[in-house]
Design an enzyme around this catalytic site. Structure first.
Site, PDB file in Angstrom:
ATOM      1  N   HIS A  54      12.446  47.271  16.285  1.00 35.12           N
ATOM      2  CA  HIS A  54      13.326  46.772  17.338  1.00 35.12           C
ATOM      3  C   HIS A  54      13.753  47.861  18.311  1.00 35.12           C
ATOM      4  O   HIS A  54      14.583  47.631  19.187  1.00 35.12           O
ATOM      5  CB  HIS A  54      14.549  46.102  16.711  1.00 35.12           C
ATOM      6  CG  HIS A  54      14.217  44.814  16.025  1.00 35.12           C
ATOM      7  ND1 HIS A  54      14.008  44.734  14.665  1.00 35.12           N
ATOM      8  CD2 HIS A  54      14.010  43.561  16.507  1.00 35.12           C
ATOM      9  CE1 HIS A  54      13.717  43.499  14.328  1.00 35.12           C
ATOM     10  NE2 HIS A  54      13.706  42.757  15.435  1.00 35.12           N
ATOM     11  N   HIS A  68      -1.947   1.219   7.211  1.00 36.95           N
ATOM     12  CA  HIS A  68      -2.434   1.089   5.833  1.00 36.95           C
ATOM     13  C   HIS A  68      -2.499   2.466   5.193  1.00 36.95           C
ATOM     14  O   HIS A  68      -3.115   3.386   5.739  1.00 36.95           O
ATOM     15  CB  HIS A  68      -3.812   0.422   5.807  1.00 36.95           C
ATOM     16  CG  HIS A  68      -4.349   0.235   4.421  1.00 36.95           C
ATOM     17  ND1 HIS A  68      -3.684  -0.503   3.469  1.00 36.95           N
ATOM     18  CD2 HIS A  68      -5.478   0.701   3.825  1.00 36.95           C
ATOM     19  CE1 HIS A  68      -4.390  -0.491   2.350  1.00 36.95           C
ATOM     20  NE2 HIS A  68      -5.477   0.233   2.530  1.00 36.95           N
ATOM     21  N   HIS A 100      16.120  41.267  20.382  1.00 37.67           N
ATOM     22  CA  HIS A 100      16.036  40.463  19.168  1.00 37.67           C
ATOM     23  C   HIS A 100      17.309  40.575  18.347  1.00 37.67           C
ATOM     24  O   HIS A 100      18.034  41.582  18.424  1.00 37.67           O
ATOM     25  CB  HIS A 100      14.844  40.891  18.318  1.00 37.67           C
ATOM     26  CG  HIS A 100      13.522  40.537  18.930  1.00 37.67           C
ATOM     27  ND1 HIS A 100      12.335  40.653  18.246  1.00 37.67           N
ATOM     28  CD2 HIS A 100      13.197  40.065  20.171  1.00 37.67           C
ATOM     29  CE1 HIS A 100      11.339  40.280  19.049  1.00 37.67           C
ATOM     30  NE2 HIS A 100      11.846  39.936  20.210  1.00 37.67           N
ATOM     31  N   CYS A 126       8.557  44.114   2.578  1.00 37.76           N
ATOM     32  CA  CYS A 126       8.557  44.419   4.005  1.00 37.76           C
ATOM     33  C   CYS A 126       7.171  44.106   4.559  1.00 37.76           C
ATOM     34  O   CYS A 126       6.142  44.441   3.952  1.00 37.76           O
ATOM     35  CB  CYS A 126       8.913  45.877   4.229  1.00 37.76           C
ATOM     36  SG  CYS A 126       8.770  46.407   5.965  1.00 37.76           S
ATOM     37  N   CYS A 128      12.139  46.281   5.857  1.00 34.49           N
ATOM     38  CA  CYS A 128      13.127  47.141   5.208  1.00 34.49           C
ATOM     39  C   CYS A 128      14.015  47.723   6.306  1.00 34.49           C
ATOM     40  O   CYS A 128      13.747  47.554   7.494  1.00 34.49           O
ATOM     41  CB  CYS A 128      12.436  48.233   4.407  1.00 34.49           C
ATOM     42  SG  CYS A 128      11.471  49.377   5.424  1.00 34.49           S
ATOM     43  N   CYS A 180       0.814  -1.216   0.000  1.00 30.42           N
ATOM     44  CA  CYS A 180       0.000   0.000   0.000  1.00 30.42           C
ATOM     45  C   CYS A 180       0.847   1.265   0.000  1.00 30.42           C
ATOM     46  O   CYS A 180       0.435   2.292  -0.549  1.00 30.42           O
ATOM     47  CB  CYS A 180      -0.971  -0.009   1.174  1.00 30.42           C
ATOM     48  SG  CYS A 180      -0.161  -0.121   2.788  1.00 30.42           S
ATOM     49  N   CYS A 216      11.938  50.127   8.807  1.00 27.39           N
ATOM     50  CA  CYS A 216      10.994  49.416   9.681  1.00 27.39           C
ATOM     51  C   CYS A 216      11.734  48.494  10.645  1.00 27.39           C
ATOM     52  O   CYS A 216      11.283  48.287  11.785  1.00 27.39           O
ATOM     53  CB  CYS A 216      10.008  48.609   8.844  1.00 27.39           C
ATOM     54  SG  CYS A 216       8.879  49.630   7.862  1.00 27.39           S
TER      55      CYS A 216
END
Length: 926
Positions: free
Chosen positions: A797, A841, A805, A760, A789, A559, A792
């Site tokens: 951040h 199966h 980050h 972006c 971009c 199968c 941004c």
């Protein structure tokens, strides 16, 4: 859920219940669902009891119907899981209730040792119970909880079974062909000698419950024409057209004075070799024969037998001598018959007169040779046990010896069979085999095979059907090898055993790998098609494929291969480059030709391919990998696809780069979402309120799973793939990360490409940065990739929550980009097939047209024709209902009640194993 709670749930098996009284449940989609008394239910995970307006309720799955319902707790009676497994195969609900009322009986059946003697019904149309031996106890298929009993029919019922221990290609136990049965607990009982008077072990729903006063094999006598006729019981029970209180006896006579062939109104009651030796009589005219009633043997030939010289051992009760044969006489199979201590000198040998005639003839020496002097065996020292000496082997051309040499009852026998004959013996002779020895034959069953001191070749201990005064109770020289009634145990050389000629010779075990190339498969064969055949779609595809004996025929755990090939080639051309890829290897060319002309083209033209074609491909895979499991064992689709691509010597489908490393090539991709993604706050999971009903689903979609897997692993596709096989995250049947996975109809891989023009996430300018930590942030476009971009990226951040980050710079295609939004072409892939698995199966769902309802469901083993050695029947059927669910969003789907999912939708969404995506435009360039 905490880790401790999760492990606690894992340790506790789900509770099992039986419906104690009829009950009705109102379902939103199905309407009224009726539960019947005796049905079995299993507690659902997360479906613990809760109190409603009227009382306590439980969420359970009804095993008999598969529906999930909410039931009042007072309607359910808890059942031990091991007892529920025994009751599940019992079809009659009231019989389940009766069985459950006697749990001690069920526990005794659970503790039966393999090899135990049983009595079972061998035919639905017969009331007679047959002797059988327990050979297997457990489920018939992987993942099932239903407990069946595999038994081997014995005695007169041998050859009346339905299998040789194989169920759907799996060898659960070994027995001769047509001697095996798989039965539920309600169909078996112990012999009367093993039952307790206060606790009978049979709860049969058939007329076989009646206890017959005469047992099969018992000697009986009856008056006929002023004479007394004798024989053995072959059948005792009511006739199908008579009241159950009237019992009849079928007798196998010693003399040819009968007129019954073993049948009653075209129904076979027992096996009678000839009507002259059969009689069917009312029980009132038949009586059991006692030893004192047995007449002395009538010697047909009036000439007296030659007297044997007295042996010094003749007065010893422990050993009686059998009659030796001349080397040119009919070969005898008796070699050792030391009698039991319980035998009395007054007992008469119960041998037919014809046997004495043969024995008399055996004593006559050949006319051309001097008379043989019969010598008694030498006495052994009194302090040592008597052991049979080995017989010296003489060349085939040497003249016969001048005497018959014997010791302790071992006689000169014909030379051992040649090696081929010994190999044939080894194939079918085993404990439990029905054999015959001597001529005229003595019939019996092998109870022991082993070595006896002083004899180099193996010896068989046989329990005879009839008593023999020279036989034992299973002992030889005071050493017990098996147990049987007195005067029924006989020891013979194994090579002198023959198959019981009263029954048809069972077929040799069939080679299931090669059976699909046999003549028996002729009606299932498919044609070879040389012309290149494009796939069909839409209504044409439905007309070509829908129905039984459509798709690819399954055979011997195939199968995994059947579902994969049907998904790839039935309605899609994106994998056709595999059929034309240039290769220099002769092995690869052979595989490519087989795949194109024997499988793909016939499938598209006729809608059907037989199992012999796929078996040929499996054999090529076996030769390429040296893995014999490709021809007979269960495999996974990814194992098959990887080895198929390697066999064809084609380029990998995917090229994936991790960080700054060199791109890695592969044929498919396994989705591994991180463990954190299973939390309720993860964008992978559809938002379900903690206070919501436990029936609501935890759902993920493939788009989110793919993005999450690539993001957390730092992966990028170096080029857009034409085909993308994705393996779903699965962690066993019971503990899945998601209740359901919703296959995305369209997969966007634009943002997963290396050096692709990306927007972006905030201002839609050219993106230059991406951030993994932001992906988990639900405040910014949750559930989507976070790419920014330069402007941004700084703004996002700057927030105190994101100052830790670590965004990574992404590669931007070379060129000058004007200020303003970027509108590039998205790289989209379409879902073309889904392969699913449930209880080992594989099946597949295939998109066969542009409409949302254009879906086909394929199962290569949907039905069976011809029993255990029969054929699997493949089926393809339309399932337009799948489209309605796939068009829902993850949030909408998560709010559905899990009990509303029915096959085949449930299999697609809850048991998805691999999703196939393709881009038809790019496949042209492969």
């Amino acid at each position: 859920m905490s880790g401790d709670a999760h492990h606690s749930r894992r340790r506790r098996p789900p509770k099992m219940y039986m419906v104690a009284s009829d009950y009705r449940v109102q379902d939103q989609l199905e309407g009224t669902i009726r539960l019947q008394r005796g049905q079995l239910c299993v507690e659902q995970e997360g479906g613990g009891g809760h109190r409603g307006g009227r009382g306590d309720y439980l969420w359970v799955k009804v095993i008999d119907s598969g529906c999930v319902v909410k039931v009042e707790r007072e309607v359910l009676s808890e059942v031990a899981p091991e007892l529920a497994g025994l009751l599940e195969p019992v079809p009659e609900l009231e019989l389940r209730v009766k069985l459950l009322s006697r749990p001690q009986t069920l526990h005794r059946f659970l503790s039966l040792a393999l090899g135990s003697e049983l009595r079972v019904p061998w035919s639905r149309s017969q009331s007679e119970l047959a002797e059988a031996q327990l050979r297997y106890r457990g489920p018939l298929t992987r993942g099932s909880s239903a407990v069946y009993f595999g038994v081997q029919l014995k005695g007169w019922a041998a050859g009346q079974g339905k299998c040789n221990g194989i169920y759907k290609g799996r060898q659960l136990f070994v027995c001769p062909d047509a001697c095996g049965l798989f039965l539920p607990v309600s169909e078996i009982s112990l012999p009367r000698s093993s039952r307790s008077s206060s606790d009978p072990l049979s709860v049969q729903s058939r007329s076989a419950e009646c206890v017959s006063p005469l047992a099969v094999g018992q000697r009986v006598c009856f008056p006929q024409d002023e004479c007394v006729q004798r024989g053995t019981v072959q059948f005792c029970g009511p006739l199908s057209s008579r009241a159950s209180s009237t019992l009849y006896v079928g007798v196998l006579l010693e003399q040819p004075v009968g007129s019954w062939d073993g049948y009653y109104k075209n129904t076979k009651l027992c096996s009678i070799p000839s009507p002259d030796f059969g009689a069917l009589l009312p029980l009132s005219k038949v009586s059991a024969e006692t030893r004192s009633e047995r007449p002395p043997l009538a010697v047909v030939n009036p000439k007296p037998l030659p007297k044997l010289p007295l042996s010094p051992l003749a007065n010893k009760p422990a050993v009686q001598m059998t009659i030796p044969t001349s080397p040119v006489a009919t070969p005898t199979s008796l070699i050792a018959t030391p009698t039991s201590q319980t035998a009395t000198p007054t007992d008469r040998p119960l041998i037919q007169a014809a046997m004495l005639v043969t024995a008399k003839q055996a004593l006559q020496p050949p006319s051309s040779l001097p008379k043989a002097a019969l010598k008694p065996p030498p006495l052994a020292p009194p302090t040592k046990p008597q052991v049979p000496p080995t017989r010296p082997q003489a060349p085939p051309t040497s003249p016969p010896t001048d005497h018959s040499r014997s010791s302790n009852g071992f006689h000169n026998l014909p030379s051992p069979p040649i090696a081929e004959q010994m190999a044939e013996l080894g194939r079918w002779l085993e404990v439990g085999s029905m054999v015959e020895v001597n001529d005229p034959p003595l019939f019996g069953v092998i109870r022991w095979i082993g070595q006896i001191s002083g004899l180099s070749e193996p010896v068989a201990g046989i329990e005879l059907d009839q008593e023999l005064s020279a036989a034992t109770d299973g002992s030889y020289l005071s050493e017990r090898h098996f147990r049987c009634p007195a005067n029924k145990g006989l020891f013979v050389k194994l090579r002198n055993c023959r198959r019981d000629s009263r029954f048809p010779e069972p077929e040799l075990p069939t080679n299931q790998v090669d059976r699909c190339n046999s003549i028996a498969f002729a009606n299932w064969s498919s044609e070879r098609v040389e012309d290149n055949t494009p796939p069909v779609s839409g209504l044409d595809a439905r007309m070509a494929y829908e129905g039984f004996k459509k798709g690819i025929q399954g055979h011997l755990n195939s199968c995994y291969l059947d579902a994969s090939l049907f998904s790839m080639f039935s309605c899609c051309s994106s994998f056709d480059w595999l059929l034309f890829w240039p290769t220099g290897s002769a092995h690869s060319k052979s595989a490519q030709d087989l795949l194109r002309c024997e499988i793909v083209n016939p499938l598209r033209r006729f809608g059907y391919v037989c199992a012999s074609k796929t078996m040929a491909l499996r054999k090529l895979l076996k030769a390429e990998t040296a893995d014999s499991g490709f021809t007979n064992e269960e495999k996974d689709p990814e194992e098959f696809l990887n080895q198929l691509f390697l066999l064809l010597r084609v380029e990998p489908l995917l090229k994936i780069r991790s960080a700054s490393q060199q791109p890695q090539e592969c044929f498919l991709y396994q989705l591994f979402p991180p463990s954190v993604s299973a939390s309720p706050a993860s964008p992978l999971l559809s938002p379900v309120s903690p206070l919501a009903s436990p029936a609501l689903l935890r759902v993920a979609n493939v788009q989110a799973l793919l993005e999450s897997s690539f993001m957390h692993s730092g992966l990028k596709l170096t080029e857009a793939p034409s085909c993308l096989p994705l393996l779903m995250p699965r962690f066993g049947k019971e503990f899945k990360m998601f209740d359901a996975i919703l296959p995305s109809l369209t997969l966007d891989v634009t943002d997963l490409l290396d050096e692709a023009l990306r927007q972006c996430s905030i201002c839609q300018l050219v993106a230059e940065w991406e951030c993994l930590q932001c992906y988990e942030d639900v405040d910014i476009t949750p559930g989507q990739l976070k790419q920014y971009c330069s402007t941004c990226n700084i703004q996002v951040h700057t927030h105190k929550k994101r100052q830790t980050h670590q965004p990574a710079q992404i590669r931007v295609p070379q060129g000058s980009w004007e200020e303003g939004p970027v509108y590039g072409t998205r790289q989209l892939m379409d879902l073309c097939a889904v392969t699913c698995i449930e209880t080992s199966h594989y099946v597949s769902f295939v998109k066969h047209g542009p409409e949302p309802t254009d879906w086909l469901f394929f199962d290569s083993m949907a039905d069976r024709e011809g029993g255990e050695n029969g054929f699997n029947v493949p089926q393809v059927r339309a399932c337009p209902e799948v489209g309605r669910y796939l068009s829902l969003s993850s949030e909408e789907f998560a709010r559905l009640d899990s009990s509303s999912l029915r096959d085949p939708v449930r299999r697609l969404l809850c048991d998805a194993y691999m999703c196939l995506y393709h881009c038809p435009q790019l496949s042209l360039y492969k």
